[in-house]
Design a protein around this motif. Sequence first.
Motif, short mmCIF file in Angstrom:
data_model
loop_
_atom_site.label_atom_id
_atom_site.label_comp_id
_atom_site.label_asym_id
_atom_site.label_seq_id
_atom_site.Cartn_x
_atom_site.Cartn_y
_atom_site.Cartn_z
N GLN A 35 84.90 -13.51 23.58
CA GLN A 35 85.73 -12.62 24.39
C GLN A 35 85.48 -12.83 25.88
OE1 GLN A 35 84.81 -8.74 22.91
NE2 GLN A 35 86.13 -8.92 21.09
N LYS A 36 84.23 -13.07 26.21
CA LYS A 36 83.90 -13.31 27.61
C LYS A 36 84.56 -14.61 28.09
CE LYS A 36 79.96 -13.73 30.71
NZ LYS A 36 78.48 -13.77 30.82
N HIS A 37 84.52 -15.65 27.26
CA HIS A 37 85.16 -16.92 27.63
C HIS A 37 86.68 -16.76 27.75
CE1 HIS A 37 81.70 -19.44 27.73
NE2 HIS A 37 81.38 -19.25 26.44
N GLU A 38 87.28 -15.99 26.85
CA GLU A 38 88.73 -15.78 26.91
C GLU A 38 89.12 -15.05 28.19
OE1 GLU A 38 89.78 -13.75 23.38
OE2 GLU A 38 89.53 -15.51 22.06
N ARG A 39 88.36 -14.04 28.57
CA ARG A 39 88.65 -13.33 29.83
C ARG A 39 88.50 -14.24 31.02
NH1 ARG A 39 85.64 -9.11 27.33
NH2 ARG A 39 83.81 -9.71 28.55
N GLU A 40 87.51 -15.10 30.99
CA GLU A 40 87.30 -16.02 32.11
C GLU A 40 88.45 -17.03 32.19
OE1 GLU A 40 85.22 -17.33 35.41
OE2 GLU A 40 84.89 -15.57 34.17
N GLU A 41 88.87 -17.53 31.04
CA GLU A 41 90.00 -18.47 31.04
C GLU A 41 91.29 -17.80 31.51
OE1 GLU A 41 90.26 -20.02 27.14
OE2 GLU A 41 88.45 -21.27 27.30
N TRP A 42 91.53 -16.57 31.07
CA TRP A 42 92.74 -15.85 31.52
C TRP A 42 92.71 -15.59 33.01
CZ3 TRP A 42 93.47 -11.11 33.84
CH2 TRP A 42 94.79 -10.65 33.86
N ARG A 43 91.53 -15.28 33.56
CA ARG A 43 91.41 -15.02 35.00
C ARG A 43 91.72 -16.29 35.79
NH1 ARG A 43 87.86 -15.54 38.95
NH2 ARG A 43 86.36 -16.58 37.58
N ILE A 44 91.16 -17.41 35.32
CA ILE A 44 91.40 -18.68 36.03
C ILE A 44 92.88 -19.09 35.93
CG2 ILE A 44 90.85 -21.14 36.02
CD1 ILE A 44 88.04 -20.37 35.06
N LYS A 45 93.46 -18.93 34.76
CA LYS A 45 94.87 -19.29 34.57
C LYS A 45 95.77 -18.40 35.41
CE LYS A 45 98.24 -20.10 30.90
NZ LYS A 45 98.51 -20.03 29.45
N ASN A 46 95.49 -17.13 35.48
CA ASN A 46 96.28 -16.20 36.28
C ASN A 46 96.15 -16.53 37.76
OD1 ASN A 46 97.93 -14.05 36.86
ND2 ASN A 46 96.25 -12.56 36.81
N LYS A 47 94.97 -16.94 38.20
CA LYS A 47 94.75 -17.30 39.60
C LYS A 47 95.54 -18.56 39.96
CE LYS A 47 90.99 -18.03 42.86
NZ LYS A 47 89.52 -18.16 43.04
N GLN A 48 95.57 -19.53 39.05
CA GLN A 48 96.33 -20.76 39.32
C GLN A 48 97.84 -20.49 39.37
OE1 GLN A 48 95.11 -23.43 36.22
NE2 GLN A 48 93.12 -23.92 37.22
N THR A 49 98.34 -19.61 38.54
CA THR A 49 99.78 -19.26 38.53
C THR A 49 100.19 -18.63 39.84
OG1 THR A 49 99.64 -18.92 36.14
CG2 THR A 49 101.56 -18.02 37.27
N LYS A 50 99.36 -17.70 40.33
CA LYS A 50 99.65 -17.06 41.61
C LYS A 50 99.64 -18.07 42.74
CE LYS A 50 97.95 -12.44 40.46
NZ LYS A 50 96.96 -11.38 40.79
N LYS A 51 98.75 -19.03 42.67
CA LYS A 51 98.66 -20.04 43.73
C LYS A 51 99.90 -20.94 43.74
CE LYS A 51 95.39 -23.38 45.58
NZ LYS A 51 94.12 -24.09 45.39
N LYS A 52 100.43 -21.29 42.55
CA LYS A 52 101.65 -22.11 42.48
C LYS A 52 102.84 -21.37 43.04
CE LYS A 52 100.26 -24.92 38.51
NZ LYS A 52 100.55 -25.24 37.09
N LYS A 53 102.99 -20.10 42.72
CA LYS A 53 104.11 -19.31 43.24
C LYS A 53 104.04 -19.21 44.75
CE LYS A 53 104.85 -16.42 39.17
NZ LYS A 53 104.86 -15.02 38.66
N LYS A 54 102.86 -19.11 45.29
CA LYS A 54 102.70 -19.00 46.74
C LYS A 54 103.07 -20.31 47.42
CE LYS A 54 99.32 -17.60 50.18
NZ LYS A 54 97.91 -17.20 50.45
N ASN A 55 102.75 -21.46 46.81
CA ASN A 55 103.09 -22.76 47.39
C ASN A 55 104.61 -23.00 47.38
OD1 ASN A 55 100.42 -23.27 47.90
ND2 ASN A 55 100.08 -24.31 45.94
N ARG A 56 105.30 -22.53 46.32
CA ARG A 56 106.74 -22.69 46.23
C ARG A 56 107.46 -21.96 47.36
NH1 ARG A 56 107.60 -21.81 39.72
NH2 ARG A 56 106.56 -23.76 39.06
N ARG A 57 106.95 -20.84 47.75
CA ARG A 57 107.57 -20.08 48.82
C ARG A 57 107.40 -20.80 50.16
NH1 ARG A 57 105.39 -14.00 47.36
NH2 ARG A 57 106.48 -13.82 45.35
#
Length: 756
Positions: A734-756
């Motif tokens: 569960q700890k690994h899953e939360r860490e992976e979700w946090r990293i994936k969510n952070k990368q998604t936000k970064k891509k949306k910011k670059n598109r703008r």
Amino acid sequence: MDEDLEGFGTLVTKNETTNSKKSKKKGGGFQSMGLSFPVLKGVQKRGYKVPTPIQRKTIPIVLDGRDIVAMARTGSGKTACFLLPMFEKLLNSVKKPGARSLILSPTRELALQTLKFIKEIGKFTDLKPAVVLGGDAMDSQFAALHGNPDIIVATPGRLLHVCVEMELKLQYVQYVVFDEADRLFEMGFGEQLQELLKRLPEARQTLLFSATLPKMLVEFARAGLNEPALIRLDVESKIPEKLELVFLCCRTDEKIAALLSLLKHVIPSNSQTVVFAATKHHVEYLKMVLDLADISNCCIYSTMDASARKINAAKFQVGKASVLIVTDIAARGLDIPQLDCVINFNFPAKPKLFVHRVGRCARAGRAGTAYSLVSSEEFPYLLDLHLFLGRPLQIGEESSTIGSIPSPVVEEEQIELLNWLTDSSDLKELQKTANNGYKSYLRTRPGASVESVRRAKELGLAHLKPHPIFNSGYFGTSDGMKAEMLSRIKSYRPTGTIFEIGKAPTSETLAIMREAKKKHSVAIATHKRKLEEQEQENPLDTEFKSFLPKKSANATENKLSSPTLSLHEKKKRRKAAVDTEHFVPYQSADHHTEQGLMVNNFQSEAAQMQFDLTADSADQMKRQRNQVKWDRRKKKFVGTNQETKNGKILTESGVWIPASYKTDRYTQWKEKNRIDANNESSDDSDDGDPETQRRRAFMNKKFPNTHWGRHNEKLQRKMKSELKRPEQILKVRQKHEREEWRIKNKQTKKKKKNRR
């Protein structure tokens, strides 16, 4: 000859012991007592070769299963009397899931010493002991009792606390020992002992041991004895033969100087000495004084931290400190092999306390000396002690046991002490605290007998010659001549009064005093004649006959045997004559001994009781009105001094004990160590679990006694097992899953910011 006492069984005394030695051969060693090989091997390793008289009398009776009340002087080997039969009984009985033997001690030092003997003598028996003492961590005591020990050595207060917390029944205990039994019943352990005895089975063997036990065992009836055998050895000689007693008279304010004189000029510097003081404030004050005098010392008293008490006791036993300053907490049972001297800084009020104090030295055939500093207010207690011991108080002889300290020696130390008090404010504060503590101590100190108070005034103990122990260093020199002259000056009494000395022959005050003396000349002559008779007269009362010097006693015998007696003396002699053939005394011959051995004296307790139906003064009436208050519910006045049950809980045996005995400590400890409440371990379904097995092995393992051993245990306790449980694996995933979700969510936000 053995004598049957109603309710007590067989009585064995010193006279019986000596007669038996004459009639039959001396008994054999420990091999003839029927002890098993592991016990005999432990006895030999300990160094015991021949049993002492109390061991020879007691061990066979205890092995027969009878209850015992045994009294023998200090250092006679009473501890082995109950340990050897205990090992035999436990080895021959079936092992059960609970403690089978219980030893109760009044102090933690005595309990630790008993535990040490159990480990040494029972080294080859595989019996597991546990100690339960106040001041130690309760978690370690919970763990020790969970380890299923065979023997419990404890103090009553903490043992009851642990029993209430853990809800222990002690139903498998078959052997109970009250060590220093009179002290246990004196210290106010009534509620604790009553509750503990209710938890014990009725079919048990009970043993009481002490160096000072009375003949009548009324005070110990609540111990649950069943037709006990009463064994009292050394009733006449209560202290060892090789113990030398020295009594030094001095003023109260000179006691510290007298103590320094003893430690510097009389007692060798390489000797081990124990100093007994009245209160813990005196202990702290004396410790600081000895530190300033460059005398290595340590101290022990009741409120000191348990670890500090243990460290100081060990420091003294290994010889790092030459002086141990203690209160009466160390007066019972402690065995210090190298101890040479005991000093009573404050003279004990009870004779049996003196016996326990001085019994710390001259043990097991060794020699020792007991010094006692006696002030004028303590003289009656000195006479009570000699009545209790049955020894003469030798005064004015070369072999005298009582004397004073030469003035030059005391004055030298007194001047040095005054300089320390002037320079050190801390020492002055400690002196003030000690003085206040001594005032409180005097209010609680029991009074001496009336006859001893009267007799102490007649003997004139305040003006004594220096004790013979100071002869070698101070007499025959200029200092000795000075001391002798000062003692003569102190005892000098001028014939004239203050109104006559230094007055002119024509002075009016001188004429008035001469006229008054002439008027009262008959009364003055009668008073002088009475004083002279009092100095030469030896009273017929045998109780105080030994307190007089032999010279006075011989003079009186000659006087009484002389045919030319005055009419007054004939009347006095005729009045004091006793018909020895038909006279029956109302007091027994050992009256003073038994009175000193009593645990609770009914006469003294009854004299302190008071019951006032109606107050007879304004202050008492006001106090009586304040003792009641108006109760709104009951609509009446109720007393405020009635015993309340607030803050107490009722046990199954019907005893009210403090509510602080029942807390959630044991529950928290079980949750912390994951111990099931039903079987005191993890669930049976988890037997194959490696983590469960590791915890069980840790609980059953003996705890190390060294620093590095405890350090390694802590490291092992913190180590994580390589084999993880399912819940631990799920938690990591569960700890690994939360860490992976946090990293994936952070990368998604970064891509949306670059598109703008």
